[in-house]
Design a protein around this motif. Structure first.
Motif, PDB file in Angstrom:
ATOM      1  N   VAL A  32      50.560  26.690  52.860  1.00  0.00           N
ATOM      2  CA  VAL A  32      50.726  27.665  53.928  1.00  0.00           C
ATOM      3  C   VAL A  32      51.446  26.994  55.088  1.00  0.00           C
ATOM      4  O   VAL A  32      51.366  25.780  55.280  1.00  0.00           O
ATOM      5  N   PHE A  33      52.171  27.812  55.842  1.00  0.00           N
ATOM      6  CA  PHE A  33      52.881  27.299  57.010  1.00  0.00           C
ATOM      7  C   PHE A  33      53.168  28.448  57.959  1.00  0.00           C
ATOM      8  O   PHE A  33      53.064  29.624  57.582  1.00  0.00           O
ATOM      9  N   ASN A  34      53.529  28.110  59.194  1.00  0.00           N
ATOM     10  CA  ASN A  34      53.813  29.167  60.157  1.00  0.00           C
ATOM     11  C   ASN A  34      54.985  28.871  61.093  1.00  0.00           C
ATOM     12  O   ASN A  34      55.482  29.776  61.729  1.00  0.00           O
ATOM     13  N   TRP A  35      55.435  27.650  61.209  1.00  0.00           N
ATOM     14  CA  TRP A  35      56.564  27.355  62.091  1.00  0.00           C
ATOM     15  C   TRP A  35      57.853  27.676  61.351  1.00  0.00           C
ATOM     16  O   TRP A  35      58.420  26.848  60.643  1.00  0.00           O
ATOM     17  N   PHE A  36      58.353  28.901  61.540  1.00  0.00           N
ATOM     18  CA  PHE A  36      59.441  29.440  60.727  1.00  0.00           C
ATOM     19  C   PHE A  36      60.225  30.472  61.532  1.00  0.00           C
ATOM     20  O   PHE A  36      59.634  31.307  62.207  1.00  0.00           O
ATOM     21  N   THR A  37      61.564  30.398  61.444  1.00  0.00           N
ATOM     22  CA  THR A  37      62.409  31.380  62.112  1.00  0.00           C
ATOM     23  C   THR A  37      63.763  31.477  61.425  1.00  0.00           C
ATOM     24  O   THR A  37      64.199  30.540  60.745  1.00  0.00           O
ATOM     25  N   VAL A  46      67.542  29.678  57.738  1.00  0.00           N
ATOM     26  CA  VAL A  46      66.186  29.672  58.278  1.00  0.00           C
ATOM     27  C   VAL A  46      65.836  28.236  58.650  1.00  0.00           C
ATOM     28  O   VAL A  46      66.414  27.285  58.120  1.00  0.00           O
ATOM     29  N   ALA A  47      64.890  28.095  59.577  1.00  0.00           N
ATOM     30  CA  ALA A  47      64.424  26.772  59.997  1.00  0.00           C
ATOM     31  C   ALA A  47      62.901  26.750  59.928  1.00  0.00           C
ATOM     32  O   ALA A  47      62.236  27.725  60.299  1.00  0.00           O
ATOM     33  N   ILE A  48      62.377  25.636  59.438  1.00  0.00           N
ATOM     34  CA  ILE A  48      60.940  25.471  59.234  1.00  0.00           C
ATOM     35  C   ILE A  48      60.525  24.122  59.814  1.00  0.00           C
ATOM     36  O   ILE A  48      61.184  23.115  59.584  1.00  0.00           O
ATOM     37  N   GLY A  49      59.408  24.103  60.532  1.00  0.00           N
ATOM     38  CA  GLY A  49      58.785  22.850  60.926  1.00  0.00           C
ATOM     39  C   GLY A  49      57.887  22.400  59.789  1.00  0.00           C
ATOM     40  O   GLY A  49      56.920  23.078  59.455  1.00  0.00           O
ATOM     41  N   LEU A  50      58.214  21.283  59.155  1.00  0.00           N
ATOM     42  CA  LEU A  50      57.517  20.819  57.949  1.00  0.00           C
ATOM     43  C   LEU A  50      56.938  19.422  58.179  1.00  0.00           C
ATOM     44  O   LEU A  50      57.669  18.491  58.514  1.00  0.00           O
ATOM     45  N   ALA A  51      55.632  19.311  58.003  1.00  0.00           N
ATOM     46  CA  ALA A  51      54.955  18.027  58.196  1.00  0.00           C
ATOM     47  C   ALA A  51      55.590  16.961  57.311  1.00  0.00           C
ATOM     48  O   ALA A  51      55.736  17.141  56.101  1.00  0.00           O
ATOM     49  N   ARG A  52      55.958  15.868  57.937  1.00  0.00           N
ATOM     50  CA  ARG A  52      56.648  14.789  57.230  1.00  0.00           C
ATOM     51  C   ARG A  52      55.802  14.223  56.103  1.00  0.00           C
ATOM     52  O   ARG A  52      56.322  13.832  55.062  1.00  0.00           O
ATOM     53  N   ILE A  60      60.721  18.956  48.210  1.00  0.00           N
ATOM     54  CA  ILE A  60      61.950  19.591  48.708  1.00  0.00           C
ATOM     55  C   ILE A  60      63.055  18.560  48.894  1.00  0.00           C
ATOM     56  O   ILE A  60      64.222  18.833  48.571  1.00  0.00           O
ATOM     57  N   GLU A  61      62.727  17.375  49.361  1.00  0.00           N
ATOM     58  CA  GLU A  61      63.734  16.311  49.472  1.00  0.00           C
ATOM     59  C   GLU A  61      64.343  16.002  48.106  1.00  0.00           C
ATOM     60  O   GLU A  61      65.543  15.769  47.989  1.00  0.00           O
ATOM     61  N   HIS A 130      56.530  16.299  62.421  1.00  0.00           N
ATOM     62  CA  HIS A 130      57.158  17.330  61.592  1.00  0.00           C
ATOM     63  C   HIS A 130      58.672  17.165  61.645  1.00  0.00           C
ATOM     64  O   HIS A 130      59.226  16.789  62.690  1.00  0.00           O
ATOM     65  N   ASP A 131      59.339  17.432  60.541  1.00  0.00           N
ATOM     66  CA  ASP A 131      60.790  17.500  60.498  1.00  0.00           C
ATOM     67  C   ASP A 131      61.209  18.957  60.555  1.00  0.00           C
ATOM     68  O   ASP A 131      60.404  19.855  60.304  1.00  0.00           O
ATOM     69  N   ILE A 132      62.467  19.197  60.857  1.00  0.00           N
ATOM     70  CA  ILE A 132      63.014  20.547  60.829  1.00  0.00           C
ATOM     71  C   ILE A 132      63.805  20.699  59.535  1.00  0.00           C
ATOM     72  O   ILE A 132      64.791  19.992  59.302  1.00  0.00           O
ATOM     73  N   LEU A 133      63.345  21.589  58.688  1.00  0.00           N
ATOM     74  CA  LEU A 133      64.001  21.908  57.423  1.00  0.00           C
ATOM     75  C   LEU A 133      64.880  23.130  57.650  1.00  0.00           C
ATOM     76  O   LEU A 133      64.390  24.175  58.084  1.00  0.00           O
ATOM     77  N   VAL A 134      66.174  22.994  57.403  1.00  0.00           N
ATOM     78  CA  VAL A 134      67.106  24.111  57.527  1.00  0.00           C
ATOM     79  C   VAL A 134      67.568  24.469  56.127  1.00  0.00           C
ATOM     80  O   VAL A 134      68.011  23.607  55.366  1.00  0.00           O
TER      81      VAL A 134
END
Length: 163
Positions: A32-37, A46-52, A60-61, A130-134
């Motif tokens: 689950v996640f919520n930092w998303f736009t 889209v951009a997601i804040g994803l815990a490193r 995903i990497e 967190h990293d920003i996943l685009v």
């Protein structure tokens, strides 16, 4: 209110509550996640804040793809098994019903109201936890009728993940 005005202000930002799915070969995961736009119209990004340190980050990497599963409020119970980290619940994908995304192969979870399949454009190291996943949205579908106000949010759960 707390004695930390930055935390209080960040907690005023409303967030949806989604499931991020990923895979690398036959290793599948959902969290689950919520930092998303949405971050761009053209191309649709889209951009997601994803815990490193998350298990999903590594998948995903390695694969370069991910999917976002959107749920309606009434389907909140479908997400509870994905609230714990893979390290705490290594078997969390056992018995989970999902289809393989047609473009990415990422899990499209049973009960999702909609999904977006994405390919990684950039993983930005923020220097924080967190990293920003685009990602570029390369496929999507509506699986259940509904409106934006039907989408599950952190407010619906009485939860907060900010500050």
């Amino acid at each position: 209110m707390s004695d930390d005005p930055i935390k209080d202000a960040l907690n005023r930002i409303p967030y949806g509550f989604y499931t991020l799915t990923s895979h690398y070969h036959d290793d599948y995961n959902a969290m689950v996640f919520n930092w998303f736009t949405q971050a761009s119209f053209t191309p649709r990004l889209v951009a997601i804040g994803l815990a490193r340190k998350s298990y999903t980050h590594g998948l995903i990497e390695s694969s370069g793809v991910f999917a976002i599963n959107v749920f309606n409020k009434e389907d909140r119970d479908s997400l509870t098994r994905f609230t714990k980290a893979r390290a705490k619940q290594p078997e969390k994908m056992d018995g989970v019903s999902f289809a393989h995304g047609p473009e990415t192969g990422c899990p499209i979870l049973e009960g999702a109201a909609a999904f977006l399949e994405c390919k990684v454009v950039q993983m930005l190291n923020t220097g924080g936890d967190h990293d920003i996943l685009v990602g570029e949205v390369i496929n999507a579908a509506i699986l259940m009728e509904g409106e934006v106000e039907d989408t599950l949010t952190l407010l619906d759960l009485g939860w907060s993940y900010a500050g």
